[in-house]
Write an enzyme that holds these catalytic residues in place. Structure first.
Site, PDB file in Angstrom:
ATOM      1  N   ARG A  56       0.861  -1.197   0.000  1.00 17.50           N
ATOM      2  CA  ARG A  56       0.000   0.000   0.000  1.00 17.50           C
ATOM      3  C   ARG A  56       0.891   1.238   0.000  1.00 17.50           C
ATOM      4  O   ARG A  56       0.612   2.230  -0.670  1.00 17.50           O
ATOM      5  CB  ARG A  56      -0.940   0.007   1.223  1.00 17.50           C
ATOM      6  CG  ARG A  56      -1.644   1.344   1.393  1.00 17.50           C
ATOM      7  CD  ARG A  56      -2.849   1.330   2.317  1.00 17.50           C
ATOM      8  NE  ARG A  56      -2.733   0.490   3.476  1.00 17.50           N
ATOM      9  CZ  ARG A  56      -1.947   0.750   4.541  1.00 17.50           C
ATOM     10  NH1 ARG A  56      -1.196   1.834   4.580  1.00 17.50           N
ATOM     11  NH2 ARG A  56      -1.910  -0.085   5.553  1.00 17.50           N
ATOM     12  N   TYR A 109     -16.979  16.846 -15.190  1.00 18.35           N
ATOM     13  CA  TYR A 109     -17.370  15.443 -15.348  1.00 18.35           C
ATOM     14  C   TYR A 109     -18.359  15.112 -14.221  1.00 18.35           C
ATOM     15  O   TYR A 109     -18.134  15.481 -13.060  1.00 18.35           O
ATOM     16  CB  TYR A 109     -16.118  14.557 -15.280  1.00 18.35           C
ATOM     17  CG  TYR A 109     -16.441  13.116 -14.997  1.00 18.35           C
ATOM     18  CD1 TYR A 109     -17.240  12.381 -15.875  1.00 18.35           C
ATOM     19  CD2 TYR A 109     -15.986  12.485 -13.853  1.00 18.35           C
ATOM     20  CE1 TYR A 109     -17.565  11.058 -15.607  1.00 18.35           C
ATOM     21  CE2 TYR A 109     -16.302  11.167 -13.577  1.00 18.35           C
ATOM     22  CZ  TYR A 109     -17.101  10.463 -14.456  1.00 18.35           C
ATOM     23  OH  TYR A 109     -17.425   9.169 -14.177  1.00 18.35           O
ATOM     24  N   ASP A 182      -7.537  19.049 -14.182  1.00 17.54           N
ATOM     25  CA  ASP A 182      -7.836  17.692 -14.636  1.00 17.54           C
ATOM     26  C   ASP A 182      -7.455  17.639 -16.114  1.00 17.54           C
ATOM     27  O   ASP A 182      -8.109  18.245 -16.964  1.00 17.54           O
ATOM     28  CB  ASP A 182      -9.327  17.402 -14.422  1.00 17.54           C
ATOM     29  CG  ASP A 182      -9.702  15.973 -14.814  1.00 17.54           C
ATOM     30  OD1 ASP A 182      -9.021  15.399 -15.695  1.00 17.54           O
ATOM     31  OD2 ASP A 182     -10.675  15.435 -14.259  1.00 17.54           O
ATOM     32  N   LYS A 207      -8.366   6.675 -19.203  1.00 18.96           N
ATOM     33  CA  LYS A 207      -8.674   7.217 -20.522  1.00 18.96           C
ATOM     34  C   LYS A 207      -7.433   7.159 -21.425  1.00 18.96           C
ATOM     35  O   LYS A 207      -6.946   6.096 -21.708  1.00 18.96           O
ATOM     36  CB  LYS A 207      -9.242   8.633 -20.353  1.00 18.96           C
ATOM     37  CG  LYS A 207     -10.341   8.722 -19.270  1.00 18.96           C
ATOM     38  CD  LYS A 207     -11.533   7.882 -19.602  1.00 18.96           C
ATOM     39  CE  LYS A 207     -12.639   7.728 -18.572  1.00 18.96           C
ATOM     40  NZ  LYS A 207     -12.595   8.232 -17.252  1.00 18.96           N
TER      41      LYS A 207
HETATM   42  C1  LIG Z   1     -12.444  14.335 -16.955  1.00 17.82           C
HETATM   43  C2  LIG Z   1     -12.583  13.184 -16.017  1.00 17.82           C
HETATM   44  N1  LIG Z   1     -12.042  13.259 -14.794  1.00 17.82           N
HETATM   45  C3  LIG Z   1     -12.141  12.254 -13.894  1.00 17.82           C
HETATM   46  C4  LIG Z   1     -12.827  11.096 -14.202  1.00 17.82           C
HETATM   47  C5  LIG Z   1     -12.956  10.021 -13.165  1.00 17.82           C
HETATM   48  O1  LIG Z   1     -12.077   8.980 -13.442  1.00 17.82           O
HETATM   49  P1  LIG Z   1     -12.350   7.440 -13.104  1.00 17.82           P
HETATM   50  O2  LIG Z   1     -13.564   7.032 -13.885  1.00 17.82           O
HETATM   51  O3  LIG Z   1     -11.089   6.753 -13.538  1.00 17.82           O
HETATM   52  O4  LIG Z   1     -12.585   7.354 -11.640  1.00 17.82           O
HETATM   53  C6  LIG Z   1     -13.391  10.965 -15.477  1.00 17.82           C
HETATM   54  C7  LIG Z   1     -14.126   9.736 -15.827  1.00 17.82           C
HETATM   55  O5  LIG Z   1     -14.797   9.675 -16.841  1.00 17.82           O
HETATM   56  C8  LIG Z   1     -13.276  12.032 -16.399  1.00 17.82           C
HETATM   57  O6  LIG Z   1     -13.804  11.968 -17.627  1.00 17.82           O
END
Ligand SMILES: Cc1ncc(COP(=O)(O)O)c(C=O)c1O
Length: 387
Positions: A56, A109, A182, A207
């Site tokens: 961890r 998101y 992000d 992604k």
């Molecule tokens: C722009 C963005 N940030 C964060 C996330 C969250 O990521 P995760 O689905 O890997 O938890 C997503 C998920 O679609 C996203 O599109």
């Protein structure tokens, strides 16, 4: 300068392939092994080999991924998590406390919005949504003394709005807050927010970084070592870490990020050309279009404009739903950034969690994650679905 430091100064593609890992000292393995171990033999009490005591806290496969993504974002330290949302939650609790306030995108998101609205808020953290493309409105949303983070996505999901990272960093810093970007939609290949003044980069590595739709993961990259200490403490204390198998897959994806992203961009540009000429398509939303309100800023801070394209159909929500159900090469599904093309209806799928709020997205909106298949097949598929 160590070989590793030397590599970190290399070109992006070289870093993508070599940063974070030296061929295994014992075997020469050029690819990091998947260290499927929870614990490590100690040479006498406290005699750790390479600092590893429990997975961890640290695991060598994860260390390789963390070093690699830090080098790609030109940060000092990277941290890998079980998902993008796990990374976000760990970051928020590392840098905020109950009673603090954060500014978030008004088209974040859906899962990020839900995290702030339903989880962090219960914990005592308040949030105010603001449009990332409007620096004055972000400034107005800041509560001096209380706002600890200005959180932006750029491009945003799914409306592909663009925030001016350098301007937002100045604004956040003047108010004593940190700028979190992000960078999931752009990927470190197209945009490096830390070099523009941001303090923290967040990724859903699920992604483009992973890139093959076969792993869920998240990452944080910071440039300040004091911040890194706080995040490192919380990563271990909260425990939402990336496992060794997932770290290995994500690292494998990162090695080809540059070539994949260029093909995603090539194909997206062709799809955009097709959509803008189609009579049943209204607005085509793509930061590479000169008509996009954020085009100029995107041109300044992005290498190219990415593989995500959103568009509105002229015949309303039912038609948008039909288009999503009729494609054959574009797979109907959530997520994005994999080699295969995906289509989705944000209002009913990825952004269902913001329905009924100020962040609700239009019903006639369709979002494409343009993959790296043959562009002609993608266009023929959309043509069939729209007609
Ligand atoms: C722009 C963005 N940030 C964060 C996330 C969250 O990521 P995760 O689905 O890997 O938890 C997503 C998920 O679609 C996203 O599109």
């Amino acid at each position: 300068m160590s070989e590793q430091q030397h590599r970190n100064k290399s070109g992006f593609e070289t870093r993508a392939i070599h940063a974070g890992y030296e061929p295994d000292a014992a075997t020469g393995a050029v690819i990091p092994p998947i260290y499927a171990t929870s614990t490590y033999k100690q040479d006498g009490v406290g005699g750790l080999r390479g600092g590893y005591e429990y997975s961890r806290s640290a695991n060598p496969t994860r260390t390789a991924l963390e070093g690699n993504i830090a080098a790609l974002e030109e940060g000092e330290r990277g941290f890998a998590f079980a998902s993008g949302l796990a990374a976000e939650d760990t970051l928020v609790r590392s840098l905020c406390k109950p009673g603090d306030h954060v500014v978030i995108p008004d088209d974040a998101y859906g899962g990020t919005f839900r995290l702030f609205d339903k989880v962090e808020q219960v914990w005592g953290l308040e949030h105010s949504p603001a449009p990332v493309s409007d620096v004055e409105k972000v400034a107005a949303a800041i509560q001096p003394g209380r706002t600890k983070l200005v959180w932006v996505e750029t491009p945003t999901n799914p409306l592909l709005n663009i925030g001016d990272i350098a301007a937002l960093a100045d604004l956040a810093h003047a108010a004593g807050a940190l700028l979190v970007v992000d960078n999931t939609f752009a990927s470190p290949y197209l945009q490096q927010p830390l070099t523009l003044g941001a303090d923290v980069v967040v990724h859903s590595t699920t992604k483009y970084c992973g890139g093959h739709s076969d792993v869920v993961g998240g990452a944080l990259v910071v440039k300040d070592l004091g911040l890194a200490e706080k995040v490192a403490f919380h990563q271990n204390a909260m425990g939402a870490v990336a496992g060794p198998f997932d770290s290995w897959l994500t690292l494998r994806g990162l090695r080809t990020l540059a070539v994949r992203m260029d093909r995603h961009c090539d194909n997206a540009e062709k799809v955009v050309d097709f959509l803008t000429a189609h009579p049943k398509v209204g607005d085509v939303i793509y930061p590479g279009l000169e008509t996009h309100p954020g085009h100029e800023v995107a041109q300044r801070q992005m290498k190219r404009y990415g593989g995500m394209v959103s568009f509105r159909v002229t015949d309303g929500e039912q038609h948008a739903l039909q288009v999503c159900e009729r494609t054959e090469v574009f797979t109907l599904g959530e997520s994005l950034g994999g080699v295969e093309s995906l289509i989705e209806h944000p209002g009913r799928m990825t952004h269902a969690s913001v329905a009924g709020t100020d962040l609700e997205v239009p019903g006639d909106l369709v979002r494409l994650s343009v993959g790296i298949e043959s562009a002609e097949d993608l266009i023929a598929d959309l043509e069939r679905a729209l007609d």
